[in-house]
Design an enzyme around this catalytic site. Structure first.
Site, short mmCIF file in Angstrom:
data_model
loop_
_atom_site.label_atom_id
_atom_site.label_comp_id
_atom_site.label_asym_id
_atom_site.label_seq_id
_atom_site.Cartn_x
_atom_site.Cartn_y
_atom_site.Cartn_z
N ARG A 1 16.79 14.17 13.24
CA ARG A 1 17.03 15.56 12.86
C ARG A 1 18.26 15.72 11.99
O ARG A 1 18.37 16.65 11.22
CB ARG A 1 17.20 16.40 14.14
CG ARG A 1 15.95 16.53 14.95
CD ARG A 1 14.95 17.43 14.26
NE ARG A 1 15.44 18.80 14.16
CZ ARG A 1 15.09 19.78 14.99
NH1 ARG A 1 14.23 19.56 15.94
NH2 ARG A 1 15.59 20.98 14.83
N HIS B 1 0.86 -1.18 0.00
CA HIS B 1 0.00 0.00 0.00
C HIS B 1 0.90 1.23 0.00
O HIS B 1 1.60 1.50 0.96
CB HIS B 1 -0.89 -0.02 1.24
CG HIS B 1 -1.77 1.18 1.37
ND1 HIS B 1 -2.74 1.47 0.45
CD2 HIS B 1 -1.80 2.17 2.28
CE1 HIS B 1 -3.35 2.58 0.81
NE2 HIS B 1 -2.79 3.03 1.92
N ASP C 1 -1.53 3.92 -4.80
CA ASP C 1 -2.32 3.14 -3.85
C ASP C 1 -1.88 1.69 -3.72
O ASP C 1 -1.67 1.19 -2.63
CB ASP C 1 -3.81 3.20 -4.18
CG ASP C 1 -4.64 3.07 -2.91
OD1 ASP C 1 -4.20 3.64 -1.90
OD2 ASP C 1 -5.67 2.41 -2.94
N LYS D 1 -0.31 10.93 0.69
CA LYS D 1 0.65 10.35 -0.26
C LYS D 1 0.33 10.78 -1.68
O LYS D 1 1.18 11.27 -2.41
CB LYS D 1 0.62 8.81 -0.17
CG LYS D 1 1.00 8.24 1.16
CD LYS D 1 1.02 6.72 1.12
CE LYS D 1 -0.35 6.09 0.99
NZ LYS D 1 -1.18 6.22 2.18
#
Lengths: 321, 90
Positions: free
Chosen positions: A253, A149, A188, A170
């Site tokens: 980070r 997916h 998808d 997305k």
């Protein structure tokens, strides 16, 4: 090279004929008999030994290749012997057979094949090139695969597999990439096949290059943005996972953490991008792709290079003190 | 305003990974948090800022904070530095 390979679950002789008819110039000698038999093995078999009566370990669930050897053998036999020889082969539920080199199959071979409900084709190609073509094709069809997916997009040649919970954005982010000139592979549902150590992704044939955008509905990318905006197949080079977060981020980070996702046992580099209001995810995806390309080219990430510079600077500072 | 003095205890000093750990600790607090080397004073919530300190092992650092949770903030950030970031010590 085919655009999409059929699923092994539906890979019948009929499907194989349809896919390979042009490439192998196959001519059907048995009028669609045996099209429903399933091709279950990527391997092929030469039935010479079986024709001469040795049936131990005869691989009837493979495609039988009748080359010059087999046809010459049959032609040297008397009609009765020939009948018996082909009967030995077709007493097994043979998947289907291909006669190569454009040789004409003896009448007994055609009728035995037909009456056992097994298809027989003739190809003008030489035996060895035909076998190579066939096994090439089969190894793609039978390659390990998985459906994921996510959305697969080609960014500067780099295959980005964008994942994350549904409705995180997305499709919207990838739509932005397409608008910037990158190419959609699948939205998808992404089918990923493993060939060698490479992962190749493609979309579902039925869904085509449609994207489902909330509030708009199905968007046909090929029609709207043109053929340059789509791609049938693409290697999977980078996984980008989008995730929700509040400000107390758990995200990396520095970009120094080396993250991977395992797909079909192949480790794919992964970056995890927190989705926050005001972040331009499209831009971040593009940058992530460019950085992955650069990391491959230079053998190190920009975070690693910056860190090396910093450590070197601290070393010089200590020497001065 | 609360402040604590600490010494960078690891060999490599505050490079990118330790800087990320300091920032991760500092962003948990609402107070403004700073780290200060003899050369410079920077926002402890900015990874680029913390990296530009280029604080090598043995450097004396002042952790300071200003805000409602300043006492806890300096203690937590100072402790991250004292721990040596799980790296090789001097």
């Amino acid at each position: 090279m085919l655009d999409r390979y059929p699923d092994p679950e539906v890979f019948s002789v009929g499907v194989m004929y349809e896919q390979l008819r042009k490439r192998l110039q196959l001519e059907d000698m048995t009028d669609t008999w045996g099209y429903d038999r399933m091709v279950v093995s990527p391997d092929i078999s030469r039935p010479g030994l079986c024709l001469s009566g040795y049936t131990y370990k005869f691989m009837h669930d493979r495609i039988q290749i009748f080359g010059e050897t087999e046809i010459t053998l049959l032609n040297q036999l008397s009609p009765l012997e020939r009948q018996a020889a082909v009967k030995t082969v077709f007493s097994f539920p043979v998947v289907c057979s291909i006669v190569t080199k454009g040789l004409s199959p003896p009448e007994e071979l055609v009728s035995a094949s037909r009456s056992s409900g097994s298809a027989l084709f003739v190809s003008p190609l030489d035996t060895t090139p035909l076998i190579h073509d066939l096994t090439d094709f089969f190894s793609e069809v039978f390659a390990p695969h998985v459906s994921l997916h996510g959305t697969l997009v080609d960014v500067y040649g780099e295959g980005l597999l964008v994942m994350g919970r549904s409705a995180i954005g997305k499709s919207e982010a990838v739509l932005g990439l397409v608008e910037r000139g990158h190419r959609l592979v699948a939205d998808d549902l992404v089918r990923v096949r493993k060939t060698g150590n490479r992962l190749i992704g493609s979309g579902d044939a039925m869904l085509g290059f449609h994207m489902e955008i909330r509030g708009i509905g199905f968007v046909n990318i090929a029609e709207l943005f043109g053929v340059g905006s789509i791609k049938e197949m693409q290697s999977v080079d980078l996984v980008v996972r989008l995730f929700d977060t509040d400000l107390n981020d758990e995200a990396d980070r520095s970009g120094l953490e080396d993250k991977h996702m395992s797909i079909l046992g192949v480790g794919v580099p992964m970056v995890e991008i927190p989705v926050l209001p005001g972040r331009n995810i499209t831009l971040l995806l593009e940058v992530a792709a460019m950085m992955n390309i650069q990391a491959k080219d230079t053998g190190s990430t920009s975070a690693e290079r910056l860190n090396r510079k910093l450590i070197a600077r601290m070393g010089r500072k200590r020497l001065r003190e | 305003m609360t402040e604590i003095k600490v010494v960078v205890p690891n060999k490599l000093g505050i490079h990118a990974r330790p800087a990320a750990l300091i920032v991760r600790a500092a962003v948990e607090f609402v107070s403004d948090v700073w780290v200060e080397s003899p050369a410079d004073k920077v926002n402890a919530k900015s990874i680029m800022g913390v990296m530009t300190l280029a604080a090598s092992g043995g450097t004396e650092i002042v952790v300071s904070a200003d805000g409602s949770d300043e006492a806890e903030a300096v203690e937590v950030v100072a402790e991250v530095i004292r721990s040596g970031f799980g790296e090789e010590m001097i």
